[in-house]
Structures are given as C-alpha cells and as structure tokens.
Scaffold this active site. Sequence first.
Site, mmCIF file in Angstrom:
data_model
loop_
_atom_site.group_PDB
_atom_site.id
_atom_site.type_symbol
_atom_site.label_atom_id
_atom_site.label_comp_id
_atom_site.label_asym_id
_atom_site.label_seq_id
_atom_site.Cartn_x
_atom_site.Cartn_y
_atom_site.Cartn_z
ATOM 1 N N PRO A 184 -29.373 -7.733 11.619
ATOM 2 C CA PRO A 184 -28.235 -8.022 12.275
ATOM 3 C C PRO A 184 -28.190 -7.490 13.710
ATOM 4 O O PRO A 184 -27.849 -6.406 13.862
ATOM 5 C CB PRO A 184 -27.074 -7.786 11.407
ATOM 6 C CG PRO A 184 -27.810 -6.338 10.764
ATOM 7 C CD PRO A 184 -29.006 -6.436 10.593
ATOM 8 N N ASP B 178 -29.686 -2.909 16.367
ATOM 9 C CA ASP B 178 -29.663 -3.280 14.915
ATOM 10 C C ASP B 178 -28.270 -2.711 14.626
ATOM 11 O O ASP B 178 -27.920 -1.702 14.511
ATOM 12 C CB ASP B 178 -30.717 -2.440 13.941
ATOM 13 C CG ASP B 178 -30.426 -2.893 12.550
ATOM 14 O OD1 ASP B 178 -29.559 -3.273 12.121
ATOM 15 O OD2 ASP B 178 -31.505 -2.819 11.831
ATOM 16 N N HIS B 179 -27.278 -3.896 14.228
ATOM 17 C CA HIS B 179 -25.900 -3.460 14.129
ATOM 18 C C HIS B 179 -25.564 -2.411 12.547
ATOM 19 O O HIS B 179 -24.444 -1.978 12.571
ATOM 20 C CB HIS B 179 -24.864 -4.618 13.939
ATOM 21 C CG HIS B 179 -23.642 -4.462 14.669
ATOM 22 N ND1 HIS B 179 -22.892 -3.202 14.244
ATOM 23 C CD2 HIS B 179 -23.078 -5.241 15.396
ATOM 24 C CE1 HIS B 179 -21.814 -3.511 15.185
ATOM 25 N NE2 HIS B 179 -21.831 -4.613 15.862
ATOM 26 N N ARG B 180 -26.522 -2.516 11.819
ATOM 27 C CA ARG B 180 -26.352 -1.641 10.794
ATOM 28 C C ARG B 180 -26.577 -0.198 11.014
ATOM 29 O O ARG B 180 -26.272 0.748 10.317
ATOM 30 C CB ARG B 180 -27.529 -1.876 9.595
ATOM 31 C CG ARG B 180 -27.390 -3.350 9.162
ATOM 32 C CD ARG B 180 -28.565 -3.483 8.137
ATOM 33 N NE ARG B 180 -29.951 -3.509 9.215
ATOM 34 C CZ ARG B 180 -31.097 -3.669 8.774
ATOM 35 N NH1 ARG B 180 -31.390 -4.246 7.453
ATOM 36 N NH2 ARG B 180 -32.026 -3.963 9.537
#
Length: 1012
Positions: A333, A488-490
């Site tokens: 994401p 990466d938003h994680r």
Amino acid sequence: MADSYTIKMPQLSDTMTEGVVVSWEKNIGDKIERGDIVATVETDKAIMDVEVFREGFLSGPQAAVDSTIEVGGAMAFLVASADDVQGADAEAPAGAEDAGSVGKPEIEVAADIDVPEGIAHTIKMPQLSDTMTEGLVVSWEKAVGDKIERGDIVATVETDKAVMDVEVFREGYLSGPITAEDSTIAVGEAMAYLVDNADQVVDTQHSGSGGAAVVEAAASATPAVRKASTPMPAVNSNVTPAPRPDNKQATPYARQLAASLHVNLNTLHGSGPDGVITADDVRHAQPIERPTEIGAQVPAHVMPEIQVPGHGRDMTAMEKAVSHSMSASLTMPTFRVAINAKPGAIIKAAKAQGVSVTVAIAKACAVAMAKHPSINWAYQPVDKIVERDNIDIGMAVSADGGGLVVPVLRHCESRSLEELNESWGDLVGRARKRRLAPEEYANPTFMVSNMGMMGVSYFDAIPTPGTSAILAISAAGPEGMPLTITADHRVVNGAEVGMYLNTLKTAIEQPEDWMGPTGPAIPEGDWDYDVVVIGGGPGGEDCARDLAGHGIKVAMVNDAPFPGGECLWRGCIPSKAWRAAADRVRDRAHDAHLGVMGTNKAKLDWDALEATRRNVLETRGEMALKTDTGVKIDVIQGYALFESDHRIFVDTSTNSDNPHARTPLGDGSDGRHISFGCAVIATGAPPFVPPIPGAAEGVESGGVLTSDTVWGLDGVPKKLAVVGGGAIGVEMAQIFQDFGTKVTLFEAQDRILAEVEPEIAKHLTAILNDDPNLTIMTSTGLSSIKGKPGAMKLGYKDSDGKTHTQTVDYVIMATGKRPLLEPLQLDKAGIETENGVIKADARCRTNVPHIFAVGDVIGGLMLAHTAGQQGRVSAMTILGEDMQYDQDMDSGVIFSRPEAAFVGLSVEQAKAKGIDAVEVKMPMSIDAKAMITNETHGMIKIVADKATQRVIGVHYLADHADTLIGEGVMMVSGKMTLEQVANAIHPHPTQTEMFGEMARRLLSRLRRSKKK
Ligand SMILES: Cc1cc2nc3c(=O)[nH]c(=O)nc-3n(C[C@H](O)[C@H](O)[C@H](O)COP(=O)(O)OP(=O)(O)OC[C@H]3O[C@@H](n4cnc5c(N)ncnc54)[C@H](O)[C@@H]3O)c2cc1C
C-alpha cells in the site's frame, strides 16, 4: 554410544533448505577440537565450511560426499571417546537427535535423455539470487570430455540480473547430455554431468527446459534424504517455477511442482523443517483454477492476466524478473510525497571532492536517514517490521544492450564518500556488462532512481518488496529538483516521509554540513576586503595571520591601539607576570629544605613588578602589531558593527580615555564603511558582574575590581575577597595570598574549578586551604556589597544558611565572562545567538554561511589557545580546507601552586560519551625530582579508552604541570596508545618518566583483568 552430538546440515542463508556434502575435511575417528572445520557443503549460493563448536571424535553414520541433506538433518556425529566411534555406514546412534537425514549421494537425472553411466555429480542451474527461478546458458567454458578440477568455471549463465560463472567443486570429466547454449533451465535442473572416467563421457546435447523432466532421486538412499510418501508425479519442467510464497520458504522442487500443478504456494502450510513447503505439501494441495480462455471467470485472489492479441515473444530473464518483482510490489500500500531541492551546492561539492553526484546524493540519503531511520525499514510477512541499521542503497544503471541493473552501494551509513565513490565506480563498470555477483545486487534497503539526468521533469518510482521506499529524482527546474518518495504505508507514514524529505533537502542544499568545506567560502563580489576579522585578540589575530599567509586580503579591526586582546593586556600575560613574582616569594620558603638559608624573608617591590609587567605587555603589543602589518594584514583601529551581512561600519571617533574600553569607542561621527566577502567575529567576552546588591556600584567606585580593572591597583592590598572559584578567581586568590594578602575566596557552588577533573579540584581545594593566608568557602553566596575602595563590607551566607559579614580592602569579582553582543548589531547581518553567545559549529561557522565566530564570543572553554585554534579553523574553512575544533582534545592550565591542568576527557566525561574509560594515577610524592624540590603535592592521571587502549585524557595536579602538559597534549591529540607511551624512552631523572610507568601499569592491569 552415550552423549553423542549430531553434526547437522547448517542453515547458512535464509533461502537454504538443503545442502550438498561437498567434502569431509576430517576422517571418521579423528579428534575434533572446538572450531574445527569438519566438512564443506554446497548451499544454494556458495560452498561453505561446516564448523563444529565442541570437542569429540568424528563418528558415523556419515553422510556421503555429494549427498543432499535437508537443513537440520544429521551429517555425522561427535562422540566423547575414541571407543564410541562408529563407521561411516553405521546405524544412527540410539538417543541421538533425528539422524534420519544422513544420506547417500542423490543425483537428479533427466528422465527422457541419455544419462551417462557412473555419474559422479550433476551440474545444476544454481540459484544465484533470491529472485532467480531459471537461468539462460550463455556459454560453456569447458568442452564435453574435458578434465575438470575442483574450482573450475565450466559455464556462464545469465540470471535475471547478471551474467555469472558456474563453478564446480569436484573433479571429473565433463559429460553430456549437456544443455545447449542459449537454452533456459529452471533453477536446480541439470545442465550437464561430471563422470569419474573419460570413457564414461556422453557427448550429447539437449535444449534444457525443452524436454528434460527433472525427477527426484530414487528412494534407494539409506535413509532417504527426501522421503516421498506419495508416488512422484512427472513434473513439467517447461514451466517456470511458481513464485516464492510471501511468508515462508518452499523447496525449489516444490515450486516447480506447484507451477506444474497450478498450486498457490501462499495458501499452503509447510510441513518441512521450519515450515518449509515441500513437494509433498504441494502434491496434497488443491490446484488453482486457471482461466483457460479469454473471458473465463477468475477467482478474486488470483491476479487476472489480460490477454493481448498478437504473438508475444518470450520475455528475457531480466524482463521476467522485473515483471514479477513489480507485480509483487502491487501488494504494497504505497503513497507519494514530493519536495523540491536546489542541487547546485551538492553538484559543486561533489565536483570539488572528485566524487560522482549520484554517490553524493546516496550519501545524503543515508545522512538524512540517521535522523529518520524508519525510511530504511521494511515490511516482512506476516505483520513484522525489519528494523535495520545498515543502509544499502540500490541505484539503477542501464546495462549495455538494454535493461536495468540495480547495483547496491553497501553501508552508506558508515563508509566515507571517497570509499563509496570507489565502490560505485567498480560496481557501475561491471553492472553495465552485467557481471555483478549476487551479493552486489541483492537486498537493497532503500532505492534511488535518477531520471533527472535524462531531463525528465517529473516521475515517480515503484518500491520493490524488501524496501519501504524509493526516491525518484527528476531534473532541476526553476523551483529546484523534484524529489519524490513512494513509500510503503505499512512501514512509514506521510509525516515521517515528509520530515525525511525536508532533512534530505537540507543535506542536499547544505552539503558542507556533512561533507566539510566545499571550496573557498568567500563569495564572488567586489568587496573592499576578502575577509574582515573583528577583534585583535588570540582568536582574531591567529585567523588573520593564517589568511594573510595564504594571500587573502584581510582587514583586522580592533578597538585598541595594539593587538593582543584580553590575553595580552588584561589576562594570561599580566596575570602570569604576577604569578611569576608570587612563585619567587613562595619558592623561598622551600630553600631551607635544600639547606639554602637566609632567603626565606622575600619582600615584594610592587612598583618594580608593575614596571616589568607593563614593559612585557607593551613590548609584546608592539611586536604583535609589527608582525601583523608585516604579513600584510590591514590593522584598523576602531569599533566594528554590522550594517548588513556584507558590510560593517568601523567607528573611529574615539571619545574614551580607556584604550581597552570594550564598548563602542565613539558616537559614530567618524568612521568608515567596509564591505567584505567573509567576516570573522573574534570580539571576546568581558568579565561578567552578577546582580549582587551593591556589586555594580562597587565596580563604579573602584571597590569592586574585575579582571579588566585589577591592573590599576597601586599596591598589595592587606585584605581581599575574591568572588568566584573559576581559573581567574583561584589564580588571583593564591597570587595575593603569596604576596601576603589575607584572602577569602567565595564560591557559590560546592566545588571550585568546574572544568577541572573532580579529584584534582578536590585535592587542590585542600592544598589551597592549607595556605596560611587563604580560605576557600564553597557553597557560599554573597548577599550584599557595600563601602568604598579600601573599606568594603560583604554580607554572605555560609553553607548552613547563617549570615556573616566580612570587611576587606577590595573585592575581586571573578564570576565568569560574557560576550557583549548588542553593540555589534548582529541582527543586521542575521547572525543567530544562543544562551548569550554567538552560535557556531565545529568549523566556527555561524548560521550565515560566510560569517564565522571564534574564541570567547562563542562560549565553551574561554581560553586563549582555544580562541587561537578556532581562529585557525575558521581561516582554513574560509580557504576551503577541512578542519574542525574538537573540545575533546583541548587543554588548560590553572596557574595555581601546584598547577592543575587537563587535556582531553576525564573518566566521568568519557563515560557520559559512552566510552568505556579507565584511569591510572600516580602521586607526585613518589617522584624523586618532586621529593628533592619538596614539590610532592598532587598527582598525575592517565585516562584511556579500554577498547582501543588509546590515551583520551591526562590530568595533573603538580608543580610544573604547565610544562608536563605538553606530553599529555601530544598523547591525546596524537591518539597514542598505552603501548606507545609505555615503550617511549623517557629521560631519567625527569618527571616525564611517570607517563611511561603509568602506561605500563595500566596495560598490566588491563591484561590481568582481561584474563579473569
Ligand atoms: C585574568 C585572566 C587570566 C587569564 N589567563 C589565561 C591563561 O592563563 N590561559 C589562557 O588560555 N587563557 C587565559 N585567559 C583567557 C583569555 O584571555 C581569553 O580566553 C582570550 O583572550 C580570548 O581570546 P579572544 O580572541 O576570543 O578574545 P579577546 O582576547 O578578548 O580579544 C577580543 C578583542 O576584540 C576587541 N573588540 C571587541 N569588540 C570589538 C568590536 N566591536 N570592534 C573591534 N574590536 C572589538 C577587544 O577589545 C579585544 O581586543 C585569562 C583571562 C583573564 C581575564
């Protein structure tokens, strides 16, 4: 066989699930010592040693050379005594850990091809990177029938990223069926064979995946390496192995099988060691429903592949690798954040240092990551974050003949720009030819893609799994160079990336912060002077002389007729003249100790002393001025104040009788405007008078003296109060006690000499209190000062809070020094201050890049040699040289008797910096020279870093410490080791012998404690 130890197939890489026994380096029955290498094994990537960390005797059953053993499976055993040793083919010992993996050679053969007899070894397509699933045979370096030696390169193969050599670690003869050049082979599939004898060689060729079917070994091995519980299905090796599962490992065969059977490895539970998915697991799994025709129903969890009309050519290995990696990145994401940075400074800096701009930007990325480490982390399936310290930056390079290769520049966080540049030059050269080793392109922790050099005005890039961010660099436009991070938003959020980009922007726009000076600091312009130095003390004078010596046009503005500053006129030199007289008086008291009689009634002639003192100052002042003008410094008398960041006004309209007034001399009616390229502020710091009731009035009346006015005394006072237990206060107090004045020293803190090592300061306090005319009162604050010169009355509270009064002739206020900043009009040049001093970095730069500040005006250790060093540092920085001031190497002497002195760090200071420090000390009372002269007070200490055994501090309480400190300074600044000091030949009988003795003692202590 009691207490046997199983030597297992070690897991030598993350991807390793099994290994082949290449050789046994020890024989059955051999005595094995801790750390012995007993065997070598071939992993998916390399040949590795198998070390054993126990003692014992090598015992069977022993895995045969060439047998394949699962990770964790038994290769052999260690037993306690020679009597317990079993043969190579023995039964697995009872009670030993699972010995089921001890195997016989397993040879994979292609079922439908002519396999030679007496195969000694199958040369398989090696897995040379984590992402590699197949390889293309580029060339055969040996011909069928050739004799092959251990370590020979037999072929080169093209992986998804590079062209690599295939080495063989056995002897034999190269035999067919040999895979044709240009054919593609799945990882693990046979490329050719080695046979033991020349007459067993088969000279046939096959086209790799075009027809051969790979089968597992017949289950004849005892015990079997892979115990297949289900009959082997034939595997279609024409098929590319299934991608690696996201969150686990799968054996190469399992992946091959999964591809043939259309099984999704991500949905499987692995039953192998550590959850590795085996072929058995695949066989038992449900196949994926694959769409067979356009428009067929696609399950939601399977990525639909859009059919395109026409006849597609096969993708190259590299195209496939990129395709798979980019498809995998769709699971991330991601979001994008952009900022503009002006690249001019980093391009100039990189050119000046002879490094590539790409490498400089990579280093800037790493520098910025030190503040925002999460940009370098990565998501790891499932629900894990890998936090890593190593910053390994992958940067795309176009390969000759097309395609992209991404070499990884390792350890950008710790390696110097020069080292990185050298590595990069080497990597790029080989990357273009696609001759990189796997470890040179595998596992970057961050990626940079630079399309700016192609003139691309904006783009963004896609991060690959294993990284959390990629930086896209576009071409610079009027707003600067767009820097876009896709992240990466994680792992990171928008704010973190935003902050990182801001730090990166600063690192790119101000590279001198981490690269050092990027060339001469003098901006181009038509200036009256290249550099204007304000202040003619040690800081200003040393700076101006260095600059003039390098041909720079310099003016030195000083508000006094002669240079020298506080040091010459009101500080170091006059106080040492008084100290010298006090020493003579004091030393007479020791004469009787050596039998010299009749000299102990010394009498001070104040006027004679003052005449000598003044003469020294004036002579040195004149000498200094002659030297300054002689080296072509324009010395201008007047008071300088800023009008802008490139212009000062020098007020020459003197209206003060005091040539050392330290305030604007006049009313601005006379003077000149001077423009400059660079300025150096070296205006010092006058004495600070605290707001004690009556103190300011006392200064006005002359009853309270400061280090500026004490030189006006016309005789030795009978009673004196000294306020402040710093260096100036302690020196003044003891000088006057030696002159016969009754002195009380008041110190508000609980100790004197804050900059001095605590034990040294404590001992000195006791020694001073033993002086007949001197009392040190710590934790005692003055509450009032009254009276007139010759009759001053002090109110003070002792440490118990009781109020007392004391009457003295004069009060010497020695309560520190503070720069006088307001009259300089710093705001007109935009110069920032902090806690009452001008803010400057280790290169003495203020926040305005072309304005510098040195000496007392920037705070820290307010000492003359500190100011001088900083003056030289600023000159070198202006000239574009790399030089910094390091307080941890600085030194100081307090001219008391005995003298207190220091260089470098105390144990306390070192520990606060995280250094495991240790000290050795020796009392002066054991030194022969000290005993002869009756100068037995005090001690010397050496402080060393335990890890490096370097001397990091030397501390003194000793007569003659002002001379002995020289050796300490060389030890610390030369970063000498204890061994070097211990082995230096010190002359006898001198007190320098103590250094060698102490170093030897400390070395011996460290040796003994290490043994324990
Ligand atoms: C009693 C005493 C004893 C000391 N003993 C020692 C010692 O033994 N060892 C040691 O290392 N240090 C000693 N010091 C400290 C030392 O004198 C200072 O640390 C040192 O002089 C600082 O140098 P500087 O160049 O920063 O400033 P300064 O020496 O103060 O020089 C600054 C110069 O700039 C001039 N100036 C200020 N403003 C302007 C302006 N706007 N325009 C033009 N000119 C201006 C000042 O008048 C002065 O001439 C002692 C200090 C005192 C007071």
